[in-house]
Design an enzyme around this catalytic site. Structure first.
Site, mmCIF file in Angstrom:
data_model
loop_
_atom_site.group_PDB
_atom_site.id
_atom_site.type_symbol
_atom_site.label_atom_id
_atom_site.label_comp_id
_atom_site.label_asym_id
_atom_site.label_seq_id
_atom_site.Cartn_x
_atom_site.Cartn_y
_atom_site.Cartn_z
ATOM 1 N N HIS A 55 39.333 37.794 38.086
ATOM 2 C CA HIS A 55 39.868 38.906 38.887
ATOM 3 C C HIS A 55 41.404 38.910 38.887
ATOM 4 O O HIS A 55 42.052 37.883 38.697
ATOM 5 C CB HIS A 55 39.366 38.811 40.325
ATOM 6 C CG HIS A 55 39.806 37.559 41.025
ATOM 7 N ND1 HIS A 55 41.045 37.400 41.587
ATOM 8 C CD2 HIS A 55 39.152 36.395 41.244
ATOM 9 C CE1 HIS A 55 41.160 36.205 42.119
ATOM 10 N NE2 HIS A 55 40.025 35.564 41.934
ATOM 11 N N ARG B 143 37.507 41.094 45.466
ATOM 12 C CA ARG B 143 38.575 40.975 44.465
ATOM 13 C C ARG B 143 38.013 41.038 43.045
ATOM 14 O O ARG B 143 38.675 41.565 42.142
ATOM 15 C CB ARG B 143 39.389 39.695 44.683
ATOM 16 C CG ARG B 143 38.618 38.385 44.654
ATOM 17 C CD ARG B 143 39.531 37.262 45.161
ATOM 18 N NE ARG B 143 38.967 35.925 45.073
ATOM 19 C CZ ARG B 143 38.192 35.360 45.981
ATOM 20 N NH1 ARG B 143 37.834 36.050 47.060
ATOM 21 N NH2 ARG B 143 37.757 34.110 45.817
ATOM 22 N N HIS C 225 35.480 34.759 38.790
ATOM 23 C CA HIS C 225 36.485 33.887 39.397
ATOM 24 C C HIS C 225 36.783 32.687 38.507
ATOM 25 O O HIS C 225 35.996 32.343 37.612
ATOM 26 C CB HIS C 225 35.992 33.422 40.764
ATOM 27 C CG HIS C 225 35.597 34.550 41.648
ATOM 28 N ND1 HIS C 225 36.444 35.104 42.590
ATOM 29 C CD2 HIS C 225 34.449 35.276 41.712
ATOM 30 C CE1 HIS C 225 35.829 36.111 43.193
ATOM 31 N NE2 HIS C 225 34.615 36.230 42.683
#
Length: 248
Positions: A9, A60, A181
C-alpha cells in the site's frame, strides 16, 4: 506467461509519523494517495490488464488497490478481500513511534520486534480496545484474530491463503494483482523465491511500487523485478530499513 503483481500500500498516515501500525486501520497520507495513482499509471503504461485482484481488510490497502484500478480503468474487475492479507499484528506496540521506541529500548530490541522471524511483540490485553476480536470485521474468525504476531506467524496464516486461493487463481488467469502490506507480501515472496527464515527479515518493500513476478504456464518462477527507477527504489528501501532506528 503468467504475471503476479504485488504492491505494498501507499504511505499511510502512520508510516509518515513512523508509528507501528499493524492491524490499526489508518488511512493513506497525501503521498500515499499519489503513490497509488502512480502505481496504476505505471502498470497501465506497461500494458498490464488484470482479471482479478486481492487485498486485505485494511483501508490503506483497499484504497491503494482502488486508486490503482481507477488509473487502469479496471474498477469493474472482481476484488477478493481477506484478513490473511492484513499486516503483521504488532501487539502492544501499535501506535508507538518507532524511533522513540528505539530511543527507549534500543535499536537492537526494536529491530527484533520489527524484523526477527519468530519473536513477537507483547500481546494486547483481552479488554484492550485495539483487540481485533472486538472489531465486527473479525468476529467471524474469532480466536484466529491475533493479539500479536511474529513474522513466522504472519507467514503461517498467509501461505495457506496463497496456496489455496491466489495461486489457484493464477492457474486460470494470466495476470493477478495483490495490494497488501509489507509483511503479508513478504510471506508470499518468501515462498516464491525460497528465501530462508534468516534472509527474509532483510527484505524491505517500498510503498506503492509494483513488484512483478513472471511464471511459465506451470507456475515455475522465471523472473521478478520492480517497475520503476532502480535508484529511486533503492532509496525507498533504505528509508524502510531505517524506520526503526533511534534519531541521532
Amino acid at each position: 506467461m503468467k504475471k503476479l503483481v504485488l504492491v505494498r500500500h501507499g504511505e499511510s498516515v502512520w508510516n509518515k509519523e513512523n508509528r507501528f501500525t499493524g492491524w490499526t486501520d489508518v488511512d493513506l497520507s497525501e503521498r500515499g494517495v499519489n503513490e497509488a495513482h502512480e502505481a496504476g499509471k505505471v502498470l497501465r503504461e506497461n500494458g498490464f490488464t488484470f482479471s482479478i485482484a486481492y487485498t486485505s481488510y485494511l483501508k490503506r490497502a483497499i484504497k491503494t488497490l482502488n486508486y490503482i484500478l481507477e488509473e487502469m480503468d479496471q474498477m469493474w474487475i472482481p476484488v477478493m478481500k481477506s484478513w490473511r492479507l492484513n499486516e503483521k499484528h504488532y501487539g502492544n506496540l501499535q501506535g508507538m513511534n518507532k524511533a522513540e521506541t528505539a530511543a527507549q529500548y534500543g535499536d537492537e530490541q526494536v529491530h527484533i520486534w520489527r524484523r526477527s522471524y519468530d519473536v513477537p511483540p507483547a500481546p494486547l490485553a483481552a479488554d484492550d480496545p485495539r483487540n481485533p476480536r472486538l472489531d465486527p470485521r473479525y468476529i467471524a474468525i474469532g480466536a484466529d484474530a491475533p493479539l500479536t504476531e511474529s513474522l513466522k506467524e504472519t507467514v503461517g496464516r498467509m501461505v495457506p491463503y496463497w496456496e489455496s486461493t491466489i495461486r489457484e487463481s493464477l492457474k486460470k488467469e494470466d495476470q493477478v494483482l495483490v495490494a497488501a502490506h509489507g509483511n503479508s507480501l513478504r510471506a508470499v515472496i518468501k515462498v516464491l523465491k525460497k528465501i530462508s527464515d534468516e534472509d527474509i527479515v532483510s527484505l524491505n518493500l517500498p510503498t506503492g511500487i509494483p513488484y512483478v513476478f513472471e511464471f511459465d504456464d506451470q507456475l515455475n518462477l522465471l523472473k521478478d523485478y520492480f517497475l520503476g527507477d532502480p535508484e529511486v527504489i533503492k532509496k525507498l528501501m533504505e528509508e524502510v530499513a531505517n524506520q526503526g532506528k533511534a534519531k541521532k
